[in-house]
Design a protein around this motif. Structure first.
Motif, PDB file in Angstrom:
ATOM      1  N   ARG A   1       0.842  -1.201   0.000  1.00  0.00           N
ATOM      2  CA  ARG A   1       0.000   0.000   0.000  1.00  0.00           C
ATOM      3  C   ARG A   1       0.883   1.259   0.000  1.00  0.00           C
ATOM      4  NH1 ARG A   1      -3.237  -1.263   4.057  1.00  0.00           N
ATOM      5  NH2 ARG A   1      -4.846  -2.020   2.647  1.00  0.00           N
ATOM      6  N   GLY A   2       1.919   1.254   0.821  1.00  0.00           N
ATOM      7  CA  GLY A   2       2.827   2.389   0.875  1.00  0.00           C
ATOM      8  C   GLY A   2       3.535   2.635  -0.445  1.00  0.00           C
ATOM      9  N   VAL A   3       3.966   1.565  -1.083  1.00  0.00           N
ATOM     10  CA  VAL A   3       4.638   1.686  -2.380  1.00  0.00           C
ATOM     11  C   VAL A   3       3.662   2.203  -3.435  1.00  0.00           C
ATOM     12  CG1 VAL A   3       5.703   0.369  -4.256  1.00  0.00           C
ATOM     13  CG2 VAL A   3       6.387  -0.067  -1.897  1.00  0.00           C
ATOM     14  N   LEU A   4       2.458   1.663  -3.447  1.00  0.00           N
ATOM     15  CA  LEU A   4       1.473   2.069  -4.455  1.00  0.00           C
ATOM     16  C   LEU A   4       1.082   3.538  -4.303  1.00  0.00           C
ATOM     17  CD1 LEU A   4      -0.875  -1.058  -4.532  1.00  0.00           C
ATOM     18  CD2 LEU A   4       0.879  -0.425  -6.201  1.00  0.00           C
ATOM     19  N   THR A   5       0.893   3.992  -3.076  1.00  0.00           N
ATOM     20  CA  THR A   5       0.482   5.389  -2.875  1.00  0.00           C
ATOM     21  C   THR A   5       1.634   6.357  -3.130  1.00  0.00           C
ATOM     22  OG1 THR A   5       0.856   5.187  -0.491  1.00  0.00           O
ATOM     23  CG2 THR A   5      -1.389   4.868  -1.271  1.00  0.00           C
ATOM     24  N   ALA A   6       2.869   5.881  -3.067  1.00  0.00           N
ATOM     25  CA  ALA A   6       4.017   6.749  -3.321  1.00  0.00           C
ATOM     26  C   ALA A   6       4.299   6.937  -4.811  1.00  0.00           C
ATOM     27  CB  ALA A   6       5.260   6.182  -2.636  1.00  0.00           C
ATOM     28  N   GLN A   7       3.642   6.162  -5.662  1.00  0.00           N
ATOM     29  CA  GLN A   7       3.896   6.245  -7.105  1.00  0.00           C
ATOM     30  C   GLN A   7       3.326   7.537  -7.682  1.00  0.00           C
ATOM     31  OE1 GLN A   7       5.891   3.895  -8.647  1.00  0.00           O
ATOM     32  NE2 GLN A   7       6.045   3.362  -6.494  1.00  0.00           N
ATOM     33  N   THR A   8       4.078   8.157  -8.564  1.00  0.00           N
ATOM     34  CA  THR A   8       3.594   9.367  -9.228  1.00  0.00           C
ATOM     35  C   THR A   8       2.792   9.029 -10.483  1.00  0.00           C
ATOM     36  OG1 THR A   8       5.682   9.553 -10.448  1.00  0.00           O
ATOM     37  CG2 THR A   8       5.500  10.768  -8.364  1.00  0.00           C
ATOM     38  N   GLU A   9       2.933   7.825 -10.972  1.00  0.00           N
ATOM     39  CA  GLU A   9       2.168   7.375 -12.139  1.00  0.00           C
ATOM     40  C   GLU A   9       1.109   6.386 -11.668  1.00  0.00           C
ATOM     41  OE1 GLU A   9       4.075   6.774 -15.671  1.00  0.00           O
ATOM     42  OE2 GLU A   9       5.626   8.236 -15.262  1.00  0.00           O
ATOM     43  N   THR A  10       0.075   6.210 -12.454  1.00  0.00           N
ATOM     44  CA  THR A  10      -0.994   5.286 -12.100  1.00  0.00           C
ATOM     45  C   THR A  10      -0.485   3.850 -12.123  1.00  0.00           C
ATOM     46  OG1 THR A  10      -2.625   6.779 -13.041  1.00  0.00           O
ATOM     47  CG2 THR A  10      -3.313   4.509 -12.680  1.00  0.00           C
ATOM     48  N   VAL A  11      -0.681   3.168 -11.015  1.00  0.00           N
ATOM     49  CA  VAL A  11      -0.288   1.775 -10.888  1.00  0.00           C
ATOM     50  C   VAL A  11      -1.488   1.025 -10.312  1.00  0.00           C
ATOM     51  CG1 VAL A  11       1.277   0.155  -9.751  1.00  0.00           C
ATOM     52  CG2 VAL A  11       2.132   2.373 -10.493  1.00  0.00           C
ATOM     53  N   ALA A  12      -1.851  -0.090 -10.938  1.00  0.00           N
ATOM     54  CA  ALA A  12      -3.033  -0.832 -10.504  1.00  0.00           C
ATOM     55  C   ALA A  12      -2.731  -1.856  -9.423  1.00  0.00           C
ATOM     56  CB  ALA A  12      -3.691  -1.525 -11.692  1.00  0.00           C
ATOM     57  N   GLY A  13      -1.488  -2.366  -9.397  1.00  0.00           N
ATOM     58  CA  GLY A  13      -1.195  -3.382  -8.396  1.00  0.00           C
ATOM     59  C   GLY A  13       0.208  -3.942  -8.496  1.00  0.00           C
ATOM     60  N   LEU A  14       0.438  -4.951  -7.687  1.00  0.00           N
ATOM     61  CA  LEU A  14       1.731  -5.621  -7.583  1.00  0.00           C
ATOM     62  C   LEU A  14       1.684  -6.949  -8.326  1.00  0.00           C
ATOM     63  CD1 LEU A  14       4.550  -5.817  -6.066  1.00  0.00           C
ATOM     64  CD2 LEU A  14       3.308  -7.210  -4.393  1.00  0.00           C
ATOM     65  N   ARG A  15       2.659  -7.178  -9.190  1.00  0.00           N
ATOM     66  CA  ARG A  15       2.788  -8.479  -9.853  1.00  0.00           C
ATOM     67  C   ARG A  15       3.732  -9.335  -9.029  1.00  0.00           C
ATOM     68  NH1 ARG A  15       1.116 -10.946 -13.739  1.00  0.00           N
ATOM     69  NH2 ARG A  15       0.361  -9.079 -14.804  1.00  0.00           N
ATOM     70  N   VAL A  16       3.284 -10.562  -8.720  1.00  0.00           N
ATOM     71  CA  VAL A  16       4.127 -11.565  -8.077  1.00  0.00           C
ATOM     72  C   VAL A  16       4.252 -12.697  -9.078  1.00  0.00           C
ATOM     73  CG1 VAL A  16       4.373 -13.158  -6.141  1.00  0.00           C
ATOM     74  CG2 VAL A  16       3.292 -10.937  -5.774  1.00  0.00           C
ATOM     75  N   LEU A  17       5.492 -13.052  -9.405  1.00  0.00           N
ATOM     76  CA  LEU A  17       5.674 -14.122 -10.377  1.00  0.00           C
ATOM     77  C   LEU A  17       6.865 -14.987 -10.037  1.00  0.00           C
ATOM     78  CD1 LEU A  17       8.056 -13.537 -12.837  1.00  0.00           C
ATOM     79  CD2 LEU A  17       6.571 -11.576 -13.037  1.00  0.00           C
ATOM     80  N   VAL A  18       6.871 -16.132 -10.680  1.00  0.00           N
ATOM     81  CA  VAL A  18       7.976 -17.073 -10.558  1.00  0.00           C
ATOM     82  C   VAL A  18       8.594 -17.194 -11.933  1.00  0.00           C
ATOM     83  CG1 VAL A  18       8.602 -19.469 -10.088  1.00  0.00           C
ATOM     84  CG2 VAL A  18       6.849 -18.343  -8.701  1.00  0.00           C
ATOM     85  N   LYS A  19       9.916 -17.079 -11.993  1.00  0.00           N
ATOM     86  CA  LYS A  19      10.610 -17.238 -13.269  1.00  0.00           C
ATOM     87  C   LYS A  19      11.751 -18.224 -13.099  1.00  0.00           C
ATOM     88  CE  LYS A  19      13.448 -13.116 -12.601  1.00  0.00           C
ATOM     89  NZ  LYS A  19      13.870 -11.860 -13.172  1.00  0.00           N
ATOM     90  N   THR A  20      12.186 -18.783 -14.193  1.00  0.00           N
ATOM     91  CA  THR A  20      13.307 -19.706 -14.175  1.00  0.00           C
ATOM     92  C   THR A  20      14.571 -18.931 -13.843  1.00  0.00           C
ATOM     93  OG1 THR A  20      12.237 -21.054 -15.850  1.00  0.00           O
ATOM     94  CG2 THR A  20      14.581 -21.407 -15.522  1.00  0.00           C
ATOM     95  N   GLY A  21      15.341 -19.461 -12.905  1.00  0.00           N
ATOM     96  CA  GLY A  21      16.585 -18.805 -12.532  1.00  0.00           C
ATOM     97  C   GLY A  21      16.957 -19.110 -11.099  1.00  0.00           C
ATOM     98  N   GLY A  22      17.987 -18.440 -10.636  1.00  0.00           N
ATOM     99  CA  GLY A  22      18.474 -18.684  -9.288  1.00  0.00           C
ATOM    100  C   GLY A  22      19.192 -20.019  -9.217  1.00  0.00           C
ATOM    101  N   CYS A  23      19.806 -20.290  -8.104  1.00  0.00           N
ATOM    102  CA  CYS A  23      20.595 -21.515  -7.997  1.00  0.00           C
ATOM    103  C   CYS A  23      19.749 -22.750  -7.745  1.00  0.00           C
ATOM    104  CB  CYS A  23      21.668 -21.364  -6.926  1.00  0.00           C
ATOM    105  SG  CYS A  23      21.021 -21.085  -5.278  1.00  0.00           S
TER     106      CYS A  23
END
Length: 120
Positions: free
Chosen positions: A11-33
């Motif tokens: 919520r803090g990150v979203l309200t601090a944005q100067t551009e319109t942001v609808a939400g947070l993307r959480v994803l899993v990608k191939t990588g890491g050890c």
């Protein structure tokens, strides 16, 4: 998926944005050890096939259909301690994790780097 502390942090990150942001993307990608790694990002809008998780009227989380089964049962917390500040993932599907906490595998036999076994 998100604890109350994580919702407050997003919520803090979203309200601090100067551009319109609808939400947070959480994803899993191939990588890491360990084979997979978590990623977070801000999105202007969800994709048509995203699962949308709502926390109140103002915090939305978008998860793509490929990441969704890998995130089933995951708890994302926001932690402030002596080791740092940030989001921490607790994934009951992970059988291998890395010391950094951002890489995991759901297959105990998956190739990977220096990882610790989460389950026996």
């Amino acid at each position: 998926m998100l604890t109350d502390k994580a919702v407050d942090a997003v919520r803090g990150v979203l309200t601090a944005q100067t551009e319109t942001v609808a939400g947070l993307r959480v994803l899993v990608k191939t990588g890491g050890c360990a084979g997979y790694e978590y990623a977070l990002g801000l999105e202007v809008e969800p994709a048509a096939d995203d699962a949308v998780l709502a926390y109140g009227d103002d915090v939305k989380v978008f998860v793509d259909p490929v990441s969704l089964p890998l995130l089933d049962g995951v708890t994302v917390d926001f932690v402030e301690d002596i080791t740092g500040v940030g989001f921490r993932f607790d994934n009951p599907n992970a059988v291998k994790t890395c010391g950094c906490g951002s890489s995991f595998s759901t297959d105990a036999n998956a190739p990977g780097g220096t990882c610790s076994s989460k389950r026996a």
